[in-house]
Design a protein around this motif. Structure first.
Motif, PDB file in Angstrom:
ATOM      1  N   MET A 164      22.959  21.456  -9.722  1.00 13.74           N
ATOM      2  CA  MET A 164      22.162  21.668  -8.532  1.00 13.74           C
ATOM      3  C   MET A 164      20.712  21.920  -8.944  1.00 13.74           C
ATOM      4  SD  MET A 164      22.352  21.768  -5.190  1.00 13.74           S
ATOM      5  CE  MET A 164      24.025  22.241  -4.738  1.00 13.74           C
ATOM      6  N   VAL A 165      19.778  21.190  -8.311  1.00 15.16           N
ATOM      7  CA  VAL A 165      18.357  21.299  -8.638  1.00 15.16           C
ATOM      8  C   VAL A 165      17.586  21.619  -7.361  1.00 15.16           C
ATOM      9  CG1 VAL A 165      16.327  20.116  -9.569  1.00 15.16           C
ATOM     10  CG2 VAL A 165      18.582  19.670 -10.544  1.00 15.16           C
ATOM     11  N   ALA A 166      16.692  22.615  -7.433  1.00 18.88           N
ATOM     12  CA  ALA A 166      15.805  22.968  -6.328  1.00 18.88           C
ATOM     13  C   ALA A 166      14.472  22.257  -6.532  1.00 18.88           C
ATOM     14  CB  ALA A 166      15.606  24.475  -6.252  1.00 18.88           C
ATOM     15  N   VAL A 167      13.959  21.633  -5.460  1.00 18.34           N
ATOM     16  CA  VAL A 167      12.713  20.872  -5.529  1.00 18.34           C
ATOM     17  C   VAL A 167      11.736  21.439  -4.513  1.00 18.34           C
ATOM     18  CG1 VAL A 167      11.646  18.594  -5.449  1.00 18.34           C
ATOM     19  CG2 VAL A 167      14.028  18.826  -6.175  1.00 18.34           C
ATOM     20  N   CYS A 168      10.481  21.632  -4.945  1.00 18.12           N
ATOM     21  CA  CYS A 168       9.411  22.098  -4.058  1.00 18.12           C
ATOM     22  C   CYS A 168       8.225  21.155  -4.241  1.00 18.12           C
ATOM     23  CB  CYS A 168       9.024  23.531  -4.407  1.00 18.12           C
ATOM     24  SG  CYS A 168       8.031  24.359  -3.138  1.00 18.12           S
ATOM     25  N   ARG A 169       7.662  20.647  -3.132  1.00 17.56           N
ATOM     26  CA  ARG A 169       6.616  19.627  -3.237  1.00 17.56           C
ATOM     27  C   ARG A 169       5.468  19.922  -2.274  1.00 17.56           C
ATOM     28  NH1 ARG A 169       8.301  13.471  -2.340  1.00 17.56           N
ATOM     29  NH2 ARG A 169       9.246  13.812  -4.376  1.00 17.56           N
ATOM     30  N   ALA A 170       4.241  19.672  -2.759  1.00 19.62           N
ATOM     31  CA  ALA A 170       3.019  19.742  -1.942  1.00 19.62           C
ATOM     32  C   ALA A 170       2.362  18.369  -2.024  1.00 19.62           C
ATOM     33  CB  ALA A 170       2.095  20.829  -2.456  1.00 19.62           C
ATOM     34  N   GLU A 171       2.368  17.615  -0.899  1.00 17.52           N
ATOM     35  CA  GLU A 171       1.942  16.218  -0.906  1.00 17.52           C
ATOM     36  C   GLU A 171       0.512  16.044  -0.411  1.00 17.52           C
ATOM     37  OE1 GLU A 171       4.749  14.163   1.502  1.00 17.52           O
ATOM     38  OE2 GLU A 171       6.300  14.092  -0.058  1.00 17.52           O
TER      39      GLU A 171
ATOM     40  N   ALA B   8      -5.547  20.052  -5.955  1.00 15.06           N
ATOM     41  CA  ALA B   8      -4.101  20.164  -6.168  1.00 15.06           C
ATOM     42  C   ALA B   8      -3.626  21.584  -5.881  1.00 15.06           C
ATOM     43  CB  ALA B   8      -3.745  19.771  -7.600  1.00 15.06           C
ATOM     44  N   ALA B   9      -2.403  21.693  -5.332  1.00 16.65           N
ATOM     45  CA  ALA B   9      -1.816  22.997  -5.015  1.00 16.65           C
ATOM     46  C   ALA B   9      -1.133  23.579  -6.247  1.00 16.65           C
ATOM     47  CB  ALA B   9      -0.817  22.855  -3.871  1.00 16.65           C
ATOM     48  N   ASN B  10      -0.827  24.877  -6.159  1.00 15.48           N
ATOM     49  CA  ASN B  10      -0.075  25.571  -7.209  1.00 15.48           C
ATOM     50  C   ASN B  10       1.281  25.984  -6.657  1.00 15.48           C
ATOM     51  OD1 ASN B  10      -2.183  25.482  -9.148  1.00 15.48           O
ATOM     52  ND2 ASN B  10      -3.190  27.201  -8.130  1.00 15.48           N
ATOM     53  N   ILE B  11       2.353  25.783  -7.450  1.00 14.68           N
ATOM     54  CA  ILE B  11       3.717  26.089  -7.019  1.00 14.68           C
ATOM     55  C   ILE B  11       4.357  27.045  -8.017  1.00 14.68           C
ATOM     56  CG2 ILE B  11       5.999  25.141  -6.513  1.00 14.68           C
ATOM     57  CD1 ILE B  11       4.683  22.531  -5.759  1.00 14.68           C
ATOM     58  N   SER B  12       5.019  28.065  -7.492  1.00  6.13           N
ATOM     59  CA  SER B  12       5.756  29.012  -8.331  1.00  6.13           C
ATOM     60  C   SER B  12       7.097  29.321  -7.666  1.00  6.13           C
ATOM     61  CB  SER B  12       4.951  30.299  -8.544  1.00  6.13           C
ATOM     62  OG  SER B  12       4.682  30.937  -7.304  1.00  6.13           O
ATOM     63  N   TRP B  13       8.076  29.818  -8.478  1.00  7.37           N
ATOM     64  CA  TRP B  13       9.430  30.099  -8.003  1.00  7.37           C
ATOM     65  C   TRP B  13       9.698  31.605  -8.044  1.00  7.37           C
ATOM     66  CZ3 TRP B  13      12.311  26.345  -5.831  1.00  7.37           C
ATOM     67  CH2 TRP B  13      11.974  25.023  -6.117  1.00  7.37           C
TER      68      TRP B  13
ATOM     69  N   SER C 136      12.258  25.098 -15.337  1.00  8.51           N
ATOM     70  CA  SER C 136      11.516  24.383 -14.311  1.00  8.51           C
ATOM     71  C   SER C 136      10.520  23.418 -14.952  1.00  8.51           C
ATOM     72  CB  SER C 136      10.768  25.355 -13.395  1.00  8.51           C
ATOM     73  OG  SER C 136       9.793  26.074 -14.120  1.00  8.51           O
ATOM     74  N   SER C 137      10.175  22.375 -14.221  1.00 10.45           N
ATOM     75  CA  SER C 137       9.197  21.391 -14.675  1.00 10.45           C
ATOM     76  C   SER C 137       8.340  20.968 -13.492  1.00 10.45           C
ATOM     77  CB  SER C 137       9.897  20.178 -15.293  1.00 10.45           C
ATOM     78  OG  SER C 137      10.738  19.545 -14.335  1.00 10.45           O
ATOM     79  N   SER C 138       7.074  20.616 -13.758  1.00  5.73           N
ATOM     80  CA  SER C 138       6.146  20.213 -12.705  1.00  5.73           C
ATOM     81  C   SER C 138       5.413  18.947 -13.113  1.00  5.73           C
ATOM     82  CB  SER C 138       5.137  21.328 -12.411  1.00  5.73           C
ATOM     83  OG  SER C 138       5.775  22.497 -11.959  1.00  5.73           O
ATOM     84  N   LYS C 139       5.028  18.177 -12.095  1.00  4.81           N
ATOM     85  CA  LYS C 139       4.211  16.990 -12.330  1.00  4.81           C
ATOM     86  C   LYS C 139       3.220  16.837 -11.176  1.00  4.81           C
ATOM     87  CE  LYS C 139       7.348  13.645 -10.134  1.00  4.81           C
ATOM     88  NZ  LYS C 139       8.098  12.375 -10.326  1.00  4.81           N
TER      89      LYS C 139
ATOM     90  N   GLU D 272       4.813  18.338  -7.618  1.00  2.08           N
ATOM     91  CA  GLU D 272       6.250  18.538  -7.430  1.00  2.08           C
ATOM     92  C   GLU D 272       6.784  19.413  -8.557  1.00  2.08           C
ATOM     93  OE1 GLU D 272       9.105  15.325  -6.124  1.00  2.08           O
ATOM     94  OE2 GLU D 272       9.859  15.659  -8.152  1.00  2.08           O
ATOM     95  N   SER D 273       7.515  20.451  -8.188  1.00  2.65           N
ATOM     96  CA  SER D 273       8.134  21.355  -9.156  1.00  2.65           C
ATOM     97  C   SER D 273       9.641  21.323  -8.954  1.00  2.65           C
ATOM     98  CB  SER D 273       7.596  22.773  -8.984  1.00  2.65           C
ATOM     99  OG  SER D 273       8.187  23.654  -9.920  1.00  2.65           O
ATOM    100  N   ARG D 274      10.402  21.224 -10.061  1.00  5.83           N
ATOM    101  CA  ARG D 274      11.856  21.146 -10.024  1.00  5.83           C
ATOM    102  C   ARG D 274      12.431  22.284 -10.856  1.00  5.83           C
ATOM    103  NH1 ARG D 274      13.311  15.978  -8.244  1.00  5.83           N
ATOM    104  NH2 ARG D 274      15.397  16.228  -9.118  1.00  5.83           N
ATOM    105  N   LEU D 275      13.400  22.993 -10.274  1.00  5.96           N
ATOM    106  CA  LEU D 275      14.043  24.126 -10.942  1.00  5.96           C
ATOM    107  C   LEU D 275      15.538  23.875 -11.021  1.00  5.96           C
ATOM    108  CD1 LEU D 275      13.938  27.053 -12.096  1.00  5.96           C
ATOM    109  CD2 LEU D 275      14.258  27.855  -9.736  1.00  5.96           C
ATOM    110  N   GLU D 276      16.067  23.858 -12.240  1.00  5.49           N
ATOM    111  CA  GLU D 276      17.512  23.681 -12.439  1.00  5.49           C
ATOM    112  C   GLU D 276      18.219  25.003 -12.174  1.00  5.49           C
ATOM    113  OE1 GLU D 276      20.413  22.861 -16.210  1.00  5.49           O
ATOM    114  OE2 GLU D 276      18.686  21.519 -15.974  1.00  5.49           O
TER     115      GLU D 276
END
Length: 308
Positions: A160-167, A172-177, A183-186, A197-201
């Protein structure tokens, strides 16, 4: 009197492209001694505005009682634009792109931009000539565009992976969990607009109910909090799958139950048929009885003949 002459000459030099004057005026100004040039104040300003807002750029705090000329120059779509006005009511606008010179209630001049967009980003140069000097402003105008934000959960490689995105935000926006982890961001740059986009396993021991992501952007006063959830389409598909599995299970159960019931009925009918059929007498058991009856009858008949 001399002071008025060089101030007037400086004004003509600044707006020589906007208004036509008699020949020889610029020559007279150029022939003047450099020591007679009016004092010049240069100012550099950095300003940022939200997309869609109304923008007012001010070049000087002086009023039209002191100002003789105001000239704005800027570049839009590779076109050099000029908007200018003088104290006598004359004006120039060679681009006519919706920008205009306006005055405040105290007669201060400013450049008005309605519905600020990405096309309005750039450097705006303003020069104002007033009695006693010259002011020059370089205003670097940038834009802030709030991103479209969203968050969701998805399955990937049996995890299961959680995804958070600012389009398409700018900058550019900043994303934190709220939870730490792998976690990885691009960040994707699309014509000056940024998608982050930030993805958290998610690990099995993580508390998914309290999982959130925080998005920060320059156009907001605070941060935006999102709760990742399974997409609605995924939930609907999962519900349909569960219903199908239940239906298949019930159909199989009913099929085997019906088959068992049919087999049981066939066994009962077979038992009943066997119990109703007449018993079969064995030939060897009947023949001695028949011989005995025949002998008795013969004796009886012989005795009867004797008495007749």
């Amino acid at each position: 009197m001399w002071d008025m002459m060089w101030i007037f000459a400086a004004s003509i030099l600044l707006l020589s492209e906007a208004w036509s004057h008699e020949p020889g005026t610029n020559q007279n100004f150029n022939s003047m001694n450099a020591s007679t040039s009016p004092p010049k104040v240069s100012v550099v300003i950095n300003s940022t505005f939200n997309i869609g807002s109304e923008v007012n750029l001010t070049c000087s705090n002086k009023t039209w009682n002191e100002i003789m000329f105001v000239t704005w120059t800027y570049v839009v779509n590779n076109q050099h634009c000029r908007i200018a006005s003088n104290s006598e009511g004359g004006s120039v606008d060679n681009c006519k792109d919706g920008k205009s010179l306006r005055n405040t209630s105290t007669a201060q001049s400013y450049l008005h931009i309605s519905n600020f967009s990405n096309d309005d980003v750039g450097v705006y140069k303003c020069e104002s000539v007033f009695r006693g000097g010259l002011e020059s402003y370089d205003i670097h105008v940038a834009i802030t565009v709030p991103p479209k934000i969203l968050a969701w959960l998805e399955h990937k490689d049996n995890k299961m992976v959680a995804v958070c995105r600012a389009e398409r935000g700018k900058p550019a926006a900043n994303i934190s969990w709220s939870h730490g982890g792998n976690s990885s961001s691009k960040t994707i740059d699309s014509h000056g607009f940024y998608t982050v986009e930030s993805r958290l396993e998610l690990l099995k021991e993580m508390d998914r109910e309290n999982l959130t992501c925080a998005i920060r952007h320059q156009s907001w006063k605070g941060e935006k909090i999102l709760i990742p959830e399974l997409p609605k389409g995924y939930v609907l598909w999962l519900c349909i799958l569960v219903v199908v599995v239940i239906i298949v299970f019930l159909a199989g159960f009913l099929f085997f139950a019906q088959k068992k019931l049919t087999t049981s009925r066939q066994c009962q009918q077979s038992v009943i048929s066997s119990s109703k059929s007449p018993p079969t007498e064995h030939v060897e058991e009947v023949e001695p009885y028949a011989s005995y009856v025949q002998r008795v009858n013969s004796i009886y008949n012989s005795s009867a003949d004797l008495f007749t």
